[in-house]
Design a protein around this motif. Sequence first.
Motif, short mmCIF file in Angstrom:
data_model
loop_
_atom_site.label_atom_id
_atom_site.label_comp_id
_atom_site.label_asym_id
_atom_site.label_seq_id
_atom_site.Cartn_x
_atom_site.Cartn_y
_atom_site.Cartn_z
N HIS A 38 0.70 -1.19 -0.02
CA HIS A 38 0.19 -0.04 -0.05
C HIS A 38 0.83 1.25 0.10
CE1 HIS A 38 -3.96 -2.05 0.66
NE2 HIS A 38 -3.27 -2.71 1.65
N CYS A 39 2.14 1.03 0.38
CA CYS A 39 2.72 2.58 0.58
C CYS A 39 3.90 2.70 -0.25
CB CYS A 39 3.14 2.64 1.84
SG CYS A 39 2.05 2.20 3.15
N CYS A 42 4.56 4.84 -3.64
CA CYS A 42 5.10 6.57 -3.46
C CYS A 42 6.32 6.61 -2.43
CB CYS A 42 3.69 7.15 -2.99
SG CYS A 42 2.48 6.91 -4.00
N HIS A 43 6.12 5.83 -1.49
CA HIS A 43 6.98 6.24 -0.24
C HIS A 43 8.25 5.38 -0.66
CE1 HIS A 43 4.68 8.97 2.30
NE2 HIS A 43 3.79 8.28 1.89
N ALA A 49 7.45 10.28 -2.75
CA ALA A 49 7.23 10.80 -1.39
C ALA A 49 8.41 10.25 -0.45
CB ALA A 49 5.70 10.39 -0.76
N PHE A 50 8.55 10.77 0.62
CA PHE A 50 9.88 10.25 1.47
C PHE A 50 9.75 8.69 1.69
CE2 PHE A 50 6.38 11.53 4.23
CZ PHE A 50 6.03 10.43 4.99
N PRO A 64 3.20 10.37 12.71
CA PRO A 64 2.44 10.88 11.44
C PRO A 64 1.77 9.44 10.75
CG PRO A 64 4.76 11.37 11.40
CD PRO A 64 4.56 10.81 12.61
N ILE A 65 2.47 8.37 10.54
CA ILE A 65 1.50 7.33 9.93
C ILE A 65 0.39 6.87 10.80
CG2 ILE A 65 1.98 4.93 9.50
CD1 ILE A 65 5.02 5.13 8.98
N ASP A 68 -2.23 9.81 10.20
CA ASP A 68 -2.78 9.66 8.83
C ASP A 68 -3.56 8.31 8.50
OD1 ASP A 68 -1.53 12.08 8.15
OD2 ASP A 68 -0.37 11.20 6.40
N MET A 74 -3.94 8.69 4.36
CA MET A 74 -3.02 7.60 3.50
C MET A 74 -3.52 6.36 3.62
SD MET A 74 -0.44 9.21 1.95
CE MET A 74 -0.66 10.79 1.61
N PRO A 76 -4.09 7.63 -0.39
CA PRO A 76 -5.17 8.29 -0.93
C PRO A 76 -5.91 7.37 -1.75
CG PRO A 76 -2.86 9.15 -1.70
CD PRO A 76 -2.77 7.82 -0.96
N ASN A 90 -7.02 0.94 -3.04
CA ASN A 90 -5.76 0.76 -2.24
C ASN A 90 -5.78 1.15 -0.74
OD1 ASN A 90 -2.93 0.49 -2.17
ND2 ASN A 90 -2.54 2.42 -2.19
N ARG A 192 2.53 11.63 -11.10
CA ARG A 192 1.55 11.28 -9.98
C ARG A 192 0.20 10.72 -10.38
NH1 ARG A 192 1.83 14.71 -4.95
NH2 ARG A 192 4.02 14.52 -4.95
N TRP A 211 -0.66 3.21 -7.48
CA TRP A 211 -0.83 1.81 -6.96
C TRP A 211 -1.48 1.12 -8.03
CZ3 TRP A 211 -3.16 6.52 -5.79
CH2 TRP A 211 -4.85 6.72 -6.13
N TRP A 333 -4.15 13.19 -7.07
CA TRP A 333 -4.20 11.68 -7.19
C TRP A 333 -5.60 11.26 -7.89
CZ3 TRP A 333 0.66 10.50 -6.36
CH2 TRP A 333 1.26 11.16 -5.27
C1 HEC Z 1 -0.05 7.46 -4.07
C2 HEC Z 1 0.82 7.86 -3.43
C3 HEC Z 1 0.91 7.78 -1.82
C4 HEC Z 1 0.75 6.47 -1.33
C5 HEC Z 1 0.23 5.24 -1.91
C6 HEC Z 1 0.81 6.65 0.00
N1 HEC Z 1 1.38 7.91 0.19
FE1 HEC Z 1 1.79 8.99 2.05
N2 HEC Z 1 2.21 10.57 1.02
C7 HEC Z 1 2.24 10.76 -0.19
C8 HEC Z 1 2.92 11.99 -0.52
C9 HEC Z 1 3.09 12.60 -1.98
C10 HEC Z 1 2.97 12.48 0.67
C11 HEC Z 1 3.54 14.13 0.89
C12 HEC Z 1 4.81 13.78 0.85
C13 HEC Z 1 5.94 15.10 1.35
O1 HEC Z 1 5.59 16.00 1.56
O2 HEC Z 1 7.14 14.55 1.09
C14 HEC Z 1 2.55 11.77 1.63
C15 HEC Z 1 2.56 12.25 3.07
C16 HEC Z 1 2.57 10.92 4.14
C17 HEC Z 1 2.74 11.18 5.46
C18 HEC Z 1 3.39 12.57 6.09
C19 HEC Z 1 2.04 13.17 6.46
C20 HEC Z 1 2.22 14.34 7.47
O3 HEC Z 1 1.46 14.70 8.04
O4 HEC Z 1 3.52 14.79 7.21
C21 HEC Z 1 2.76 9.68 6.04
C22 HEC Z 1 2.81 9.75 7.49
C23 HEC Z 1 2.28 9.05 4.82
N3 HEC Z 1 2.15 9.81 3.83
C24 HEC Z 1 2.14 7.58 5.46
C25 HEC Z 1 1.72 6.74 4.11
C26 HEC Z 1 1.42 5.14 4.52
C27 HEC Z 1 1.62 4.74 6.04
C28 HEC Z 1 1.16 4.73 3.48
C29 HEC Z 1 0.75 3.31 3.14
C30 HEC Z 1 -0.29 2.93 4.16
C31 HEC Z 1 1.12 5.72 2.26
N4 HEC Z 1 1.30 7.02 3.01
C32 HEC Z 1 0.58 5.65 1.15
C33 HEC Z 1 1.95 9.82 -1.13
C34 HEC Z 1 1.30 8.49 -0.68
#
Ligand code: HEC
Length: 384
Positions: A38-39, A42-43, A49-50, A64-65, A68, A74, A76, A90, A192, A211, A333
């Motif tokens: 799931h993550c 992108c991550h 993403a980071f 944060p995880i 969110d 998250m 999306p 997703n 994206r 995804w 997205w």
């Molecule tokens: C479709 C792409 C995508 C997916 C899939 C995705 N993320 Fe993200 N997420 C992002 C983006 C882009 C950001 C913003 C990143 C940045 O600011 O550098 C973000 C931000 C976050 C943040 C930071 C939020 C904050 O408040 O700072 C967290 C925590 C996070 N994601 C967790 C997750 C987790 C856990 C999953 C899977 C369960 C997930 N993401 C899946 C794209 C995604």
Amino acid sequence: MKKALLLSLVVCALGISHGTLNNTVLFDREIVRILDSHCVMCHAEKGPAFPLETYEQTWLQMHPIYLDVIARHMPPWPAVPGYGIFANDNALTLRENQFIVSWVEGLGPRNAGAVFSNTAAAGAEQPAEVRAHTDFGHWQFGEPQLTRPLAANTIEAGQANQIKRTPVDLGLTAPRWLRALEYMPGDYRVARAAVFTIQETGQWVGSWTPWYGYLSLPKGTAIRLPAGAHIMAEIYYKGGKERITDQGKLGLTFAPEPAPNAVSDIVLDAKAIAAGRGPAGRLRGAIRLTAETHIVALRTETAANLKSIEVFARKLDGGTEVLLYAKDFQPDWPTPYIYKDPVVLPSGAELTVTAYLANPDGPQAAAVRLTASVFHKAGAQPPR
Ligand code: HEC
């Protein structure tokens, strides 16, 4: 032989009871699988993403995880669970959600129950590092029959969201029947989403999101591509940390012969209801189906100020079926909603879309467009 079977049964039984008694959620066991599925599309180091690929990276983002995931921010995915079953959903399952909550509440244990250090049990070997894996640069649906490179786009560092439109000449000298369309970005840090239509007719032929990268049509159905057809690619970009040039590839798979059931679009615009005749901030559109209709996918435009969208069908017998309820759109997205199995609506049903605006007094879209990709079983009358 018998002894070995008995032994494995005993081991199995022990394994199960161990799992239920000791419900510590571990990074190496439960969490890494959630990140994988799931993550990390992108991550990741090479994604938008980071990174959340290693234990350390994930542990440091634990809070944060947690927030969110609980807020369903998250990953999306705007469709509310319970209305429609989608192939490209997703969202985390309830169980996956609970795993993350328990893991964070348990302070994020790694493998043997210890936090942070990759420790081995006394006398055992140091365990290998467990990490999530990305799958960039591979076709997900399978090797396409025809691939076409898109024009390259250069995206400046920190560039705000933008859409680049590129027509692609398929070089078809005769009509072909499209079974599946997939897209592969050149650089996943800036791409994206992507939406593909036939330039000549405007028909939707597929989308890519990090995804879920393809559209594969149900057996016996296909989209007719006329000779000389172009695909219009709309690629959604957001700048990365540096200037990046992206050149994606389109992959097409064809049916060997004309498909019995042609997929086409029904386009429906939700418009403002005349003043005084309905609540403010609500847009509505409806169409009566004049043949049994199989819905493959829905696509909505996410206009500014849009709060939620409801798509439902009212049948002649009075029954109502909700096909989609989506809200909390993340404009970064844009995603289609691809049904796992096509939804079948009887002839005479009224397909309705209602869009709610977040602020009825704010700037409004004149209409919110819903596109349904549909087919009729051969022999049935097409609508209108
Ligand atoms: C479709 C792409 C995508 C997916 C899939 C995705 N993320 Fe993200 N997420 C992002 C983006 C882009 C950001 C913003 C990143 C940045 O600011 O550098 C973000 C931000 C976050 C943040 C930071 C939020 C904050 O408040 O700072 C967290 C925590 C996070 N994601 C967790 C997750 C987790 C856990 C999953 C899977 C369960 C997930 N993401 C899946 C794209 C995604």
